[in-house]
Design a protein around this motif. Structure first.
Motif, mmCIF file in Angstrom:
data_model
loop_
_atom_site.group_PDB
_atom_site.id
_atom_site.type_symbol
_atom_site.label_atom_id
_atom_site.label_comp_id
_atom_site.label_asym_id
_atom_site.label_seq_id
_atom_site.Cartn_x
_atom_site.Cartn_y
_atom_site.Cartn_z
ATOM 1 N N ALA A 128 19.045 -30.487 -1.080
ATOM 2 C CA ALA A 128 17.750 -31.101 -1.358
ATOM 3 C C ALA A 128 17.273 -30.751 -2.770
ATOM 4 O O ALA A 128 16.712 -31.602 -3.477
ATOM 5 N N ILE A 129 17.506 -29.513 -3.173
ATOM 6 C CA ILE A 129 17.119 -29.089 -4.511
ATOM 7 C C ILE A 129 17.909 -29.851 -5.562
ATOM 8 O O ILE A 129 17.360 -30.315 -6.568
ATOM 9 N N GLU A 130 19.221 -29.997 -5.326
ATOM 10 C CA GLU A 130 20.060 -30.735 -6.266
ATOM 11 C C GLU A 130 19.587 -32.179 -6.400
ATOM 12 O O GLU A 130 19.504 -32.728 -7.510
ATOM 13 N N GLN A 131 19.246 -32.798 -5.265
ATOM 14 C CA GLN A 131 18.773 -34.184 -5.288
ATOM 15 C C GLN A 131 17.437 -34.291 -6.021
ATOM 16 O O GLN A 131 17.214 -35.200 -6.820
ATOM 17 N N GLN A 191 19.103 -22.862 -10.645
ATOM 18 C CA GLN A 191 20.182 -23.773 -10.295
ATOM 19 C C GLN A 191 21.484 -23.369 -10.977
ATOM 20 O O GLN A 191 22.568 -23.451 -10.386
ATOM 21 N N LEU A 192 21.402 -22.911 -12.215
ATOM 22 C CA LEU A 192 22.593 -22.451 -12.933
ATOM 23 C C LEU A 192 23.224 -21.270 -12.204
ATOM 24 O O LEU A 192 24.455 -21.158 -12.122
ATOM 25 N N LYS A 230 15.624 -8.549 6.261
ATOM 26 C CA LYS A 230 14.450 -9.404 6.134
ATOM 27 C C LYS A 230 14.867 -10.687 5.420
ATOM 28 O O LYS A 230 15.439 -10.658 4.331
ATOM 29 N N ILE A 231 14.606 -11.837 6.055
ATOM 30 C CA ILE A 231 14.917 -13.145 5.467
ATOM 31 C C ILE A 231 13.607 -13.800 5.040
ATOM 32 O O ILE A 231 12.687 -13.964 5.843
ATOM 33 N N VAL A 232 13.517 -14.180 3.763
ATOM 34 C CA VAL A 232 12.282 -14.753 3.230
ATOM 35 C C VAL A 232 12.545 -16.160 2.718
ATOM 36 O O VAL A 232 13.424 -16.374 1.870
ATOM 37 N N ARG A 233 11.808 -17.138 3.246
ATOM 38 C CA ARG A 233 11.932 -18.527 2.795
ATOM 39 C C ARG A 233 11.219 -18.704 1.465
ATOM 40 O O ARG A 233 10.322 -17.947 1.106
ATOM 41 N N ILE A 234 11.588 -19.772 0.722
ATOM 42 C CA ILE A 234 11.013 -19.965 -0.611
ATOM 43 C C ILE A 234 9.775 -20.862 -0.612
ATOM 44 O O ILE A 234 9.133 -21.011 -1.639
ATOM 45 N N GLY A 235 9.430 -21.456 0.503
ATOM 46 C CA GLY A 235 8.238 -22.289 0.562
ATOM 47 C C GLY A 235 8.521 -23.752 0.285
ATOM 48 O O GLY A 235 9.655 -24.215 0.354
ATOM 49 N N LYS A 236 7.461 -24.506 -0.064
ATOM 50 C CA LYS A 236 7.590 -25.946 -0.263
ATOM 51 C C LYS A 236 8.451 -26.256 -1.477
ATOM 52 O O LYS A 236 8.346 -25.625 -2.522
ATOM 53 N N LEU A 237 9.303 -27.287 -1.330
ATOM 54 C CA LEU A 237 10.271 -27.630 -2.357
ATOM 55 C C LEU A 237 9.619 -28.035 -3.672
ATOM 56 O O LEU A 237 9.930 -27.495 -4.731
ATOM 57 N N PHE A 291 13.945 -35.960 -10.333
ATOM 58 C CA PHE A 291 12.720 -35.574 -11.035
ATOM 59 C C PHE A 291 13.012 -34.514 -12.106
ATOM 60 O O PHE A 291 12.322 -33.506 -12.199
ATOM 61 N N SER A 292 14.055 -34.745 -12.887
ATOM 62 C CA SER A 292 14.473 -33.748 -13.878
ATOM 63 C C SER A 292 13.365 -33.379 -14.848
ATOM 64 O O SER A 292 13.286 -32.236 -15.318
ATOM 65 N N GLY A 293 12.482 -34.327 -15.162
ATOM 66 C CA GLY A 293 11.394 -34.047 -16.096
ATOM 67 C C GLY A 293 10.334 -33.125 -15.539
ATOM 68 O O GLY A 293 9.527 -32.566 -16.298
#
Length: 463
Positions: A85-88, A105-106, A127-134, A93-95
């Motif tokens: 999803a992040i890659e897409q 990403q790198l 402990k597993i921590v999610r990153i939140g909204k994309l 929305f690269s800008g």
């Protein structure tokens, strides 16, 4: 079986099966090869590469695990889905993507990322921590840099004894000594800068560190570090929005799986020496150095490969030998009986499996003990493709079987003088015939032994 796991792509299932191999996990019908031997009368274990098996076979194996494990496997699938999803999002929305997120990403695109950042967070205490909204994460550039110091405990594991966190302005957000809450075998004071006396009366624990980090990383902040996966492993903290400074630069004269040390990068990128030769690490300065590297990368690009001294390794890696191309049937502890001194075997994070072989690191109390053990080891001495000395050895087991493998030094080039050694965390590379073994299987941040706070010939059989 969970819908997420059943709906996963074959590529993801292959990764999960390899994860079970790497960590020695077994379902109701044993490990991967046990499962194949029981359920495939035609090919059995002769075709054990998960990539060569169908999706149905991979799923059938994974479903033999308990529900708790299947829940964890589903989390791995979710992580892969989030990555896609992040890659897409970045393509569409690269800008709108922050420069900092591009470094995230790198990091994830690096060839070593999936191997080192798939943590055994199914284990107790993680402990597993999610990153939140994309969308908000992609646009955010807030960063924190972290560094830890570790000691070697009596049970052979490592424990954090100091942790430091700074923000992008180098303001200190966390600087704490940490009680390991178990017996320590080696404080590695000459490297960590932490002694037994320093920890007297310290009550701050690993759980306290995890709570503090979770709070600091609220709203999906980016976590920065050098070979950061080693810090996260010892902290038992599974977090995916990271920038690894060992991964965001290219190196002109190192193997593709190798990376430069924090000190070497500071010299090449930032123009200063992080520490003098022989001095202990400073946890806080190392966290600051990681942030300085990211700042320099954002400001100046550094897209051309950087020249790194080939003859340099950190003290922590000089205290290790790499054993590689070890048959999977040979328990790692059996390696110790052919080596002098009082070595120990690193934890699973540094045990890499590739097909029928694996590799692991052997730890010694100091550099002299490691050098002596290698010198006294019976075997034909050669060099790997990177110029590091190694010996091909045979080990005769109690049952009469003979196992062959390699034991290799961590330094590049010929035996270096102490004055030639600068600090570099180098990724082990195997001999030319098997040099990809480590990639799929630990520079060796090994886990790391001690990070900063501070031609054919007859080979003798070793009984």
């Amino acid at each position: 079986m969970g819908e997420r796991l059943a709906g996963a792509e074959k590529e993801v299932l292959v990764e999960i099966v390899r994860f079970t191999q790497k960590n020695g996990l077994k379902g109701a019908e044993g490990g991967w090869k046990d499962f194949l031997a029981l359920n495939d009368k035609k090919y059995g274990v002769s075709v054990s590469d998960p990539k060569k098996r169908t999706k149905d076979v991979l799923l059938a194996f994974l479903v033999t695990f308990s529900k708790d494990f299947q829940k964890y496997f589903s989390k791995l699938v979710r992580r892969h889905t989030e990555r896609r999803a992040i890659e897409q999002y970045m393509n569409e929305f690269s800008g709108k993507i922050s420069p900092e997120q591009k470094l995230v990403q790198l990091t994830t695109e690096h060839t070593e990322y999936r191997k080192n950042y798939y943590f055994p967070s199914y284990q107790e205490g993680w402990k597993i921590v999610r990153i939140g909204k994309l969308a908000s994460s992609m646009n955010s550039g807030a960063m924190l840099a972290i560094d830890c110091e570790m000691v070697l405990c009596n049970d052979g594991t490592e424990a954090v004894v100091r942790v430091c966190v700074v923000d992008s302005k180098l303001e200190v957000k966390l600087d704490e000594l940490v009680n390991p809450l178990k017996a320590v075998a080696d404080y590695r004071t000459n490297i960590t800068g932490v002694s037994k006396k320093d920890l007297e009366g310290v009550k701050f624990s690993l759980v306290d560190v995890q709570k503090s980090l979770k709070k600091l990383l609220a709203k999906g902040k980016i976590l920065v570090g050098h070979s950061l996966y080693r810090d996260l492993y010892v902290l038992k903290f599974d977090y995916s929005r990271v920038i690894d400074t060992a991964y965001i630069f290219q190196y002109a004269n190192l193997p593709t799986t190798a990376s430069a040390s924090l000190n070497s990068l500071c010299k090449s990128v930032c123009g200063y020496t992080l520490r003098e030769e022989g001095k202990p690490h400073d946890c806080l300065k190392d966290a600051e150095a990681a942030m300085n590297l990211v700042t320099a990368k954002l400001k100046h690009g550094f897209n051309d490969p950087i020249e790194i001294a080939e003859n340099s390794v950190p003290e922590s890696d000089q205290m290790k030998l790499l054993a590689h191309r070890i048959p999977v049937y040979l328990p790692s502890q059996e390696l110790l009986k052919i080596l002098s001194g009082n070595p120990s075997i690193e934890e699973k994070i540094d045990a890499r499996i590739r097909g029928d072989f694996y590799s692991t690191c052997i730890l010694f109390k100091d550099i002299d003990e490691a050098d002596k053990a290698f010198d006294e080891l019976d075997g034909q001495e050669t060099k790997d493709t990177s110029g590091r000395l190694q010996k091909s050895v045979l080990l005769k087991r109690d049952n009469g079987d003979v196992a062959s493998f390699f034991i290799r030094k961590m330094v590049y080039g010929s035996r270096p003088n102490n004055t030639d050694v600068s600090k570099k965390r180098a990724e082990p590379t195997d001999n030319g015939e098997q040099q990809r073994e480590d990639v799929d299987g630990d520079k060796p941040k090994r886990q790391r032994t001690s990070k900063k706070h501070g031609e054919k010939a007859k080979t003798p059989v070793v009984e």
